[in-house]
Scaffold this motif. Sequence first.
Motif, PDB file in Angstrom:
ATOM      1  N   HIS A  46       0.830  -1.199   0.000  1.00  0.00           N
ATOM      2  CA  HIS A  46       0.000   0.000   0.000  1.00  0.00           C
ATOM      3  C   HIS A  46       0.872   1.260   0.000  1.00  0.00           C
ATOM      4  O   HIS A  46       0.368   2.368   0.026  1.00  0.00           O
ATOM      5  N   ASP A  47       2.183   1.084  -0.022  1.00  0.00           N
ATOM      6  CA  ASP A  47       3.116   2.205  -0.062  1.00  0.00           C
ATOM      7  C   ASP A  47       3.557   2.460  -1.490  1.00  0.00           C
ATOM      8  O   ASP A  47       3.643   1.534  -2.301  1.00  0.00           O
ATOM      9  N   ALA A  48       3.857   3.689  -1.813  1.00  0.00           N
ATOM     10  CA  ALA A  48       4.403   4.017  -3.130  1.00  0.00           C
ATOM     11  C   ALA A  48       5.794   3.392  -3.248  1.00  0.00           C
ATOM     12  O   ALA A  48       6.493   3.246  -2.247  1.00  0.00           O
ATOM     13  N   GLY A  55       4.342   3.993 -10.581  1.00  0.00           N
ATOM     14  CA  GLY A  55       3.398   3.181  -9.852  1.00  0.00           C
ATOM     15  C   GLY A  55       2.243   4.004  -9.328  1.00  0.00           C
ATOM     16  O   GLY A  55       1.974   5.107  -9.789  1.00  0.00           O
ATOM     17  N   LEU A  56       1.563   3.463  -8.346  1.00  0.00           N
ATOM     18  CA  LEU A  56       0.370   4.086  -7.793  1.00  0.00           C
ATOM     19  C   LEU A  56       0.716   4.891  -6.546  1.00  0.00           C
ATOM     20  O   LEU A  56       1.714   4.624  -5.890  1.00  0.00           O
ATOM     21  N   PRO A  57      -0.127   5.868  -6.202  1.00  0.00           N
ATOM     22  CA  PRO A  57       0.160   6.671  -5.008  1.00  0.00           C
ATOM     23  C   PRO A  57       0.023   5.855  -3.729  1.00  0.00           C
ATOM     24  O   PRO A  57      -0.554   4.770  -3.720  1.00  0.00           O
ATOM     25  N   THR A  58       0.543   6.398  -2.660  1.00  0.00           N
ATOM     26  CA  THR A  58       0.471   5.745  -1.354  1.00  0.00           C
ATOM     27  C   THR A  58      -0.978   5.462  -0.989  1.00  0.00           C
ATOM     28  O   THR A  58      -1.850   6.288  -1.196  1.00  0.00           O
ATOM     29  N   GLY A  59      -1.215   4.277  -0.444  1.00  0.00           N
ATOM     30  CA  GLY A  59      -2.548   3.890  -0.006  1.00  0.00           C
ATOM     31  C   GLY A  59      -3.290   3.028  -1.009  1.00  0.00           C
ATOM     32  O   GLY A  59      -4.283   2.412  -0.663  1.00  0.00           O
ATOM     33  N   PRO A  61      -3.290  -0.298  -3.264  1.00  0.00           N
ATOM     34  CA  PRO A  61      -2.528  -1.549  -3.356  1.00  0.00           C
ATOM     35  C   PRO A  61      -1.945  -1.750  -4.755  1.00  0.00           C
ATOM     36  O   PRO A  61      -2.575  -1.454  -5.758  1.00  0.00           O
ATOM     37  N   GLN A  62      -0.708  -2.226  -4.797  1.00  0.00           N
ATOM     38  CA  GLN A  62      -0.037  -2.517  -6.053  1.00  0.00           C
ATOM     39  C   GLN A  62       1.008  -3.593  -5.829  1.00  0.00           C
ATOM     40  O   GLN A  62       1.416  -3.846  -4.699  1.00  0.00           O
ATOM     41  N   ILE A  63       1.444  -4.208  -6.910  1.00  0.00           N
ATOM     42  CA  ILE A  63       2.494  -5.215  -6.837  1.00  0.00           C
ATOM     43  C   ILE A  63       3.825  -4.500  -6.947  1.00  0.00           C
ATOM     44  O   ILE A  63       4.048  -3.706  -7.862  1.00  0.00           O
ATOM     45  N   VAL A  64       4.717  -4.771  -6.001  1.00  0.00           N
ATOM     46  CA  VAL A  64       6.044  -4.169  -6.011  1.00  0.00           C
ATOM     47  C   VAL A  64       7.113  -5.255  -6.016  1.00  0.00           C
ATOM     48  O   VAL A  64       6.894  -6.369  -5.553  1.00  0.00           O
ATOM     49  N   ILE A  65       8.263  -4.896  -6.569  1.00  0.00           N
ATOM     50  CA  ILE A  65       9.425  -5.765  -6.638  1.00  0.00           C
ATOM     51  C   ILE A  65      10.494  -5.188  -5.723  1.00  0.00           C
ATOM     52  O   ILE A  65      10.792  -3.994  -5.803  1.00  0.00           O
ATOM     53  N   ALA A  66      11.080  -6.019  -4.883  1.00  0.00           N
ATOM     54  CA  ALA A  66      12.164  -5.568  -4.014  1.00  0.00           C
ATOM     55  C   ALA A  66      13.478  -5.694  -4.774  1.00  0.00           C
ATOM     56  O   ALA A  66      13.854  -6.782  -5.196  1.00  0.00           O
ATOM     57  N   THR A  67      14.171  -4.577  -4.973  1.00  0.00           N
ATOM     58  CA  THR A  67      15.479  -4.595  -5.617  1.00  0.00           C
ATOM     59  C   THR A  67      16.512  -4.097  -4.619  1.00  0.00           C
ATOM     60  O   THR A  67      16.154  -3.561  -3.563  1.00  0.00           O
ATOM     61  N   ARG A  68      17.767  -4.227  -4.951  1.00  0.00           N
ATOM     62  CA  ARG A  68      18.829  -3.744  -4.052  1.00  0.00           C
ATOM     63  C   ARG A  68      18.741  -2.234  -3.853  1.00  0.00           C
ATOM     64  O   ARG A  68      19.107  -1.723  -2.810  1.00  0.00           O
ATOM     65  N   ALA A  69      18.220  -1.526  -4.846  1.00  0.00           N
ATOM     66  CA  ALA A  69      18.124  -0.062  -4.752  1.00  0.00           C
ATOM     67  C   ALA A  69      16.865   0.399  -4.023  1.00  0.00           C
ATOM     68  O   ALA A  69      16.798   1.526  -3.560  1.00  0.00           O
ATOM     69  N   GLY A  70      15.851  -0.457  -3.939  1.00  0.00           N
ATOM     70  CA  GLY A  70      14.580  -0.098  -3.324  1.00  0.00           C
ATOM     71  C   GLY A  70      13.449  -0.794  -4.057  1.00  0.00           C
ATOM     72  O   GLY A  70      13.680  -1.615  -4.932  1.00  0.00           O
ATOM     73  N   ARG A  72      10.190  -1.280  -6.570  1.00  0.00           N
ATOM     74  CA  ARG A  72       9.747  -0.813  -7.882  1.00  0.00           C
ATOM     75  C   ARG A  72       8.340  -1.322  -8.124  1.00  0.00           C
ATOM     76  O   ARG A  72       7.961  -2.385  -7.644  1.00  0.00           O
ATOM     77  N   SER A  73       7.589  -0.611  -8.906  1.00  0.00           N
ATOM     78  CA  SER A  73       6.249  -1.012  -9.304  1.00  0.00           C
ATOM     79  C   SER A  73       6.346  -2.003 -10.464  1.00  0.00           C
ATOM     80  O   SER A  73       6.971  -1.700 -11.486  1.00  0.00           O
ATOM     81  N   LEU A  74       5.752  -3.195 -10.312  1.00  0.00           N
ATOM     82  CA  LEU A  74       5.785  -4.186 -11.390  1.00  0.00           C
ATOM     83  C   LEU A  74       5.082  -3.654 -12.637  1.00  0.00           C
ATOM     84  O   LEU A  74       5.570  -3.837 -13.753  1.00  0.00           O
ATOM     85  N   SER A  75       3.952  -2.980 -12.469  1.00  0.00           N
ATOM     86  CA  SER A  75       3.239  -2.465 -13.648  1.00  0.00           C
ATOM     87  C   SER A  75       4.078  -1.428 -14.389  1.00  0.00           C
ATOM     88  O   SER A  75       4.101  -1.406 -15.627  1.00  0.00           O
TER      89      SER A  75
END
Length: 94
Positions: A46-48, A55-59, A61-70, A72-75
């Motif tokens: 639910h976080d940007a 990606g989508l604004p905070t609040g 829901p979206q799919i995110v990918i964890a990378t070494r840099a932080g 990212r939004s999958l879409s």
Amino acid sequence: MAANGDPRPDDHKVLGEVADAIKHAELNSPTILHVPKRNRVIEISHDAPSIFLEGLPTGVPQIVIATRAGTRSLSAIMNNVGRGWTNLLGLEPV
């Protein structure tokens, strides 16, 4: 390439690594990470995303990918890769 024209040269690698991690149920990529304690590559958040204004604004829901840099939004990654191929092949934007 991002919607604003910024290059995202590693997005195709990240997308491929996510697909491999899902397909093989394991991750051995130096770019994307398993989320600690959850053993996941992708998460619903639910976080940007923490890097890039994408990606989508905070609040929302979206799919995110964890990378070494932080995160990212999958879409956004998928859109960037599609946009890059469209440009490379000289196709009309969708």
